[in-house]
Design an enzyme around this catalytic site. Structure first.
Site, mmCIF file in Angstrom:
data_model
loop_
_atom_site.group_PDB
_atom_site.id
_atom_site.type_symbol
_atom_site.label_atom_id
_atom_site.label_comp_id
_atom_site.label_asym_id
_atom_site.label_seq_id
_atom_site.Cartn_x
_atom_site.Cartn_y
_atom_site.Cartn_z
ATOM 1 N N HIS A 28 -0.903 37.216 31.401
ATOM 2 C CA HIS A 28 -0.484 37.744 30.104
ATOM 3 C C HIS A 28 -0.106 39.218 30.241
ATOM 4 C CE1 HIS A 28 -3.082 34.289 29.308
ATOM 5 N NE2 HIS A 28 -2.453 34.131 28.155
ATOM 6 N N GLY A 117 -12.318 36.329 26.348
ATOM 7 C CA GLY A 117 -11.253 35.337 26.503
ATOM 8 C C GLY A 117 -11.204 34.454 25.283
ATOM 9 N N ILE A 187 2.480 39.866 17.001
ATOM 10 C CA ILE A 187 2.970 38.729 17.788
ATOM 11 C C ILE A 187 1.797 37.850 18.206
ATOM 12 C CG2 ILE A 187 4.022 38.046 19.992
ATOM 13 C CD1 ILE A 187 6.086 39.030 18.052
ATOM 14 N N HIS A 260 3.935 37.376 26.041
ATOM 15 C CA HIS A 260 2.499 37.182 25.807
ATOM 16 C C HIS A 260 1.814 36.510 26.981
ATOM 17 C CE1 HIS A 260 -1.318 36.210 23.884
ATOM 18 N NE2 HIS A 260 -1.170 34.999 24.380
ATOM 19 N N ARG A 353 -42.710 25.159 14.551
ATOM 20 C CA ARG A 353 -42.109 26.420 14.077
ATOM 21 C C ARG A 353 -43.214 27.432 13.771
ATOM 22 N NH1 ARG A 353 -40.541 26.183 7.718
ATOM 23 N NH2 ARG A 353 -42.077 24.644 7.051
ATOM 24 N N SER A 380 -38.325 30.363 6.852
ATOM 25 C CA SER A 380 -38.289 28.987 7.352
ATOM 26 C C SER A 380 -38.415 28.930 8.867
ATOM 27 C CB SER A 380 -36.979 28.309 6.926
ATOM 28 O OG SER A 380 -36.921 28.158 5.527
ATOM 29 N N GLU A 407 -24.506 32.791 11.467
ATOM 30 C CA GLU A 407 -25.104 32.231 12.680
ATOM 31 C C GLU A 407 -24.297 32.583 13.930
ATOM 32 O OE1 GLU A 407 -26.199 29.515 9.231
ATOM 33 O OE2 GLU A 407 -24.323 30.390 10.010
ATOM 34 N N PHE A 433 -27.432 23.904 12.752
ATOM 35 C CA PHE A 433 -26.384 24.915 12.725
ATOM 36 C C PHE A 433 -26.102 25.500 14.103
ATOM 37 C CE2 PHE A 433 -28.120 25.731 8.226
ATOM 38 C CZ PHE A 433 -27.456 24.602 7.754
ATOM 39 N N HIS A 457 -36.591 22.971 12.223
ATOM 40 C CA HIS A 457 -36.165 21.794 11.464
ATOM 41 C C HIS A 457 -35.333 20.892 12.383
ATOM 42 C CE1 HIS A 457 -37.420 24.700 8.518
ATOM 43 N NE2 HIS A 457 -37.330 23.829 7.526
ATOM 44 N N ASP A 465 -34.117 17.258 2.889
ATOM 45 C CA ASP A 465 -32.837 17.968 2.921
ATOM 46 C C ASP A 465 -31.704 17.081 3.421
ATOM 47 O OD1 ASP A 465 -33.580 20.311 1.769
ATOM 48 O OD2 ASP A 465 -33.825 21.428 3.628
ATOM 49 N N HIS A 469 -28.600 18.409 7.211
ATOM 50 C CA HIS A 469 -29.469 19.369 7.874
ATOM 51 C C HIS A 469 -30.320 18.738 8.974
ATOM 52 C CE1 HIS A 469 -28.185 21.863 4.616
ATOM 53 N NE2 HIS A 469 -29.041 22.828 4.871
ATOM 54 N N ARG A 516 -40.452 20.985 11.669
ATOM 55 C CA ARG A 516 -40.912 21.432 10.354
ATOM 56 C C ARG A 516 -42.299 20.859 10.053
ATOM 57 N NH1 ARG A 516 -39.023 19.446 4.364
ATOM 58 N NH2 ARG A 516 -39.908 21.180 3.187
#
Length: 659
Positions: A28, A117, A187, A260, A353, A380, A407, A433, A457, A465, A469, A516
């Site tokens: 590039h 990158g 660009i 590019h 936890r 939590s 996150e 997540f 969890h 939930d 989740h 949990r």
């Protein structure tokens, strides 16, 4: 026409970039040629680094977020005189066995602060660098920590969603030692940026609390004036909008997407040499240009030597270097062993936890440079321990970061904190997540950055939930990634052992998948040995030769123990193997793995999908787990509904033995 020193310094970058990319027949050239003037001014006038001591703790950090323009960085390092970046490295850009990879890779060459990158990762990791500088400064003072974080980012970096999280976080925390140079060339690969975005980036940064400046990216005096203004206001980070021409100096291709991601071609390179007044053949740099760049290195060396004098005189030097060198952890093993003994005796029933928080109380008291945080789930994830204080614009001396609902930005910032040095970073969110964080987790694994993800969890056991989740595939997905240890501890003792391993790690990130729901203590006989370090071990041996081996992780180890009790009443001899970390078990020798797993039929139990269990189970086996998404209901009902019970595991064993 006589050219200024900085013009020749910039043109040397352009020449090396276009020649190396042409030799490789890939790369590039557009960004290095477009941002060469900005880089020349930044290095010639401001940046403090010492190529002879690339790990100097108080060096300025430079992050090439637009990592596809790697030849900008490699050219600079060659010109500065980095020992490991001679001309052979430049000539062999993108070739096997050379340090000059297509994108900058941390650890491949000196002076590469982070792997970039994947667009947006660099600017986001740089937030961690800048935050680390402020936090270390608050602890050790200006004599020990007093440097800047500089970033070059392109349009693509600013389009990536993670950039929003990073920009917001940096502005909120007032990271005034962070300066981002936006390569505003309008660009992208698809052509002009107006085909895909209309965002007013300057307004976006200003709204997040940044100082926003702009300059002609090819006017060196304007560039210098913008940097001066940025450095004069340390109350907030700065974006400098550098109006540039992509591929600057290539007369027929500059300003177009053609520069590019492809070599310019021999004819265009010849035309560029003429346009730039660069009369030297490929890979040849005149001595006056080397001298100018070497003067930058000499300035950095002098700054480093002065710092070393100050550092040695500081009454905080021992703590500073202990944090950098890892010896701050020297009391950890003894503290964890004593804690394990206490837990084995008391045998509490707690969610892992909560067990994690309990272990962290011990760890954070024993290791002074721990830095925790959570993505808006502190209560939590249970990631904050007594005595921790929040990091804020007014309190960089804190040790707990409220990352907000960011996150991905959290994971990138943790990488930056760890790479900065002097801090051991962990951060929490829900395991479901992990997918939001994956880009930064992958880079942590690729770079060997020993951060720790506290992912609570961790299964259908979270209950009401529901399936949005409830992580089903996440553990298998992360286990599939090289160089990351995924721990799913079964009780309070295994959780402490997992934490010890995570904190002691020097080159591998760790993920703790935590429940949990409350789990009983299964390790009621104390041992100083960290059994979790084996990855899997016999928790309960059969009474005689094994008829079946039950293998489980996390909350399902209790289920496997229940199944073994059921089978024992029927005269079936079952061993129970707890397997908190598949990756560490794979590293054990053949004899240990064979002795642990045995030769009897095997039943695996995990409230996840089966993917990744093949080597653990072998052919003569059954798996008790999930085959689809979960549901919203109390945890006990969900385990019954999906057939993850002691009776189901016992029946699987009976079926195997009946065949």
């Amino acid at each position: 026409m006589t050219q200024t020193t900085e013009t020749r310094m910039a043109n040397a970058i352009r020449a090396l970039a276009m020649d190396a990319i042409q030799a490789a027949n890939s790369g590039h050239p557009g960004m290095p040629m477009g941002m060469a003037d900005v880089a020349a001014v930044l290095y010639n006038r401001y940046i403090n680094i010492d190529p002879s001591a690339p790990k100097w703790a108080d060096r300025d950090r430079f992050v090439l977020s637009a990592g596809h323009g790697s030849m900008l960085l490699y050219s600079i390092h060659h010109l500065l005189g980095f020992e490991d970046m001679d001309m052979e490295q430049i000539r062999n850009f993108r070739q096997m066995g050379y340090r000059t990879a297509g994108h900058p890779e941390y650890g491949h060459a000196d002076g590469i602060e982070t792997t970039t990158g994947p667009l947006g990762q660099g600017i986001s990791t740089a937030v961690g660098f800048a935050l680390g500088e402020r936090m270390q400064n608050a602890r050790f003072g200006d004599d020990m920590v007093d440097h800047w974080t500089y970033v070059i980012a392109g349009d693509g970096c600013l389009m990536e969603g993670i950039s929003h999280e990073a920009i917001d976080m940096a502005g909120h925390l007032g990271l005034g030692r962070m300066i981002v140079f936006w390569d505003d060339n309008a660009i992208t690969i698809d052509g002009s940026t107006d085909v895909s975005t209309s965002t007013d980036q300057k307004a976006r940064f200003a709204a997040a609390g940044w100082q926003v400046l702009e300059c002609d990216g090819h006017d060196r005096d304007a560039i210098g004036a913008a940097i001066e203004e940025a450095r004069s206001d340390e109350s907030r980070p700065t974006l400098i909008d550098c109006k540039t021409i992509i591929g600057f100096g290539a007369p027929n291709k500059q300003g177009t997407a053609a520069t590019h991601g492809a070599p310019l071609g021999e004819d265009e390179i010849a035309a560029a040499r003429k346009q730039l007044g660069w009369e030297y053949p490929a890979f040849e740099i005149p001595q006056d240009v080397y001298d100018a760049w070497h003067a930058v290195a000499a300035r950095g060396k002098a700054a480093r030597e002065n710092w070393e004098v100050r550092a040695k005189a500081s009454d905080k030097a021992d703590d500073f270097f202990a944090a950098l060198g890892g010896t701050s952890r020297k009391g950890l093993t003894a503290a964890i062993s004593a804690y394990k003994k206490k837990m084995s005796e008391e045998a509490p029933k707690v969610a892992t936890r909560k067990a994690s928080q309990m272990a962290l109380e011990v760890i954070n008291a024993a290791v002074p440079n721990m830095v925790g945080g959570s993505a808006d789930l502190t209560g939590s994830n249970l990631t904050k321990t007594s005595g921790m204080s929040g990091v804020s614009k007014g309190n960089y001396g804190g040790d707990y970061i409220y990352y907000g609902v960011r996150e991905h930005g959290m994971a990138a910032a943790m990488n930056g904190l760890a790479l900065h040095g002097g801090m051991i970073a962990y951060g929490g969110t829900f395991l479901a997540f992990a997918d939001y964080m994956r880009g930064s987790i992958r880079l942590a694994a690729l770079m060997g950055v020993p951060v720790t993800y506290v992912m609570t969890h961790d299964s259908i056991g979270l209950g009401e939930d529901g399936p949005t989740h409830q992580p089903i595939e996440q553990v298998a997905s992360v286990r599939a990634m090289p160089n990351i240890n995924v721990f799913r501890p079964a009780d309070v003792v295994e959780t402490a052992e997992a934490w010890e391993l995570a904190v002691q790690s020097n080159g591998t990130p760790s993920m703790l998948a935590l429940s949990r729901q409350g789990l009983p203590t299964l390790r009621t006989e104390h041992t100083d040995e960290n059994l979790t370090a084996k990855g899997a071990y016999v928790l309960r041996e059969a009474d005689g030769a094994r008829d079946v081996t039950l293998i489980a992780t996390g909350s399902e180890v209790e289920i496997a123990m229940g199944a073994a009790d059921i089978l024992a009443k029927e005269g079936i001899r079952a061993a129970v193997v707890s397997a908190p970390c598949f990756e560490l078990f794979a590293q054990q020798d053949d004899d240990y793995r064979k002795a642990t797993l045995g030769s009897a039929p095997r039943v695996g139990v995990e409230a996840m999908i089966e993917q990744g269990w093949g080597k653990m189970l072998g052919d003569n086996s059954r798996f008790i787990g999930m085959t689809g998404f979960g549901a919203s209901a109390p945890a006990g009902q969900l385990y019954e509904k999906f057939g993850i019970t002691a009776e189901a595991a016992a029946q699987a064993a009976r079926d195997l033995l009946a065949n």
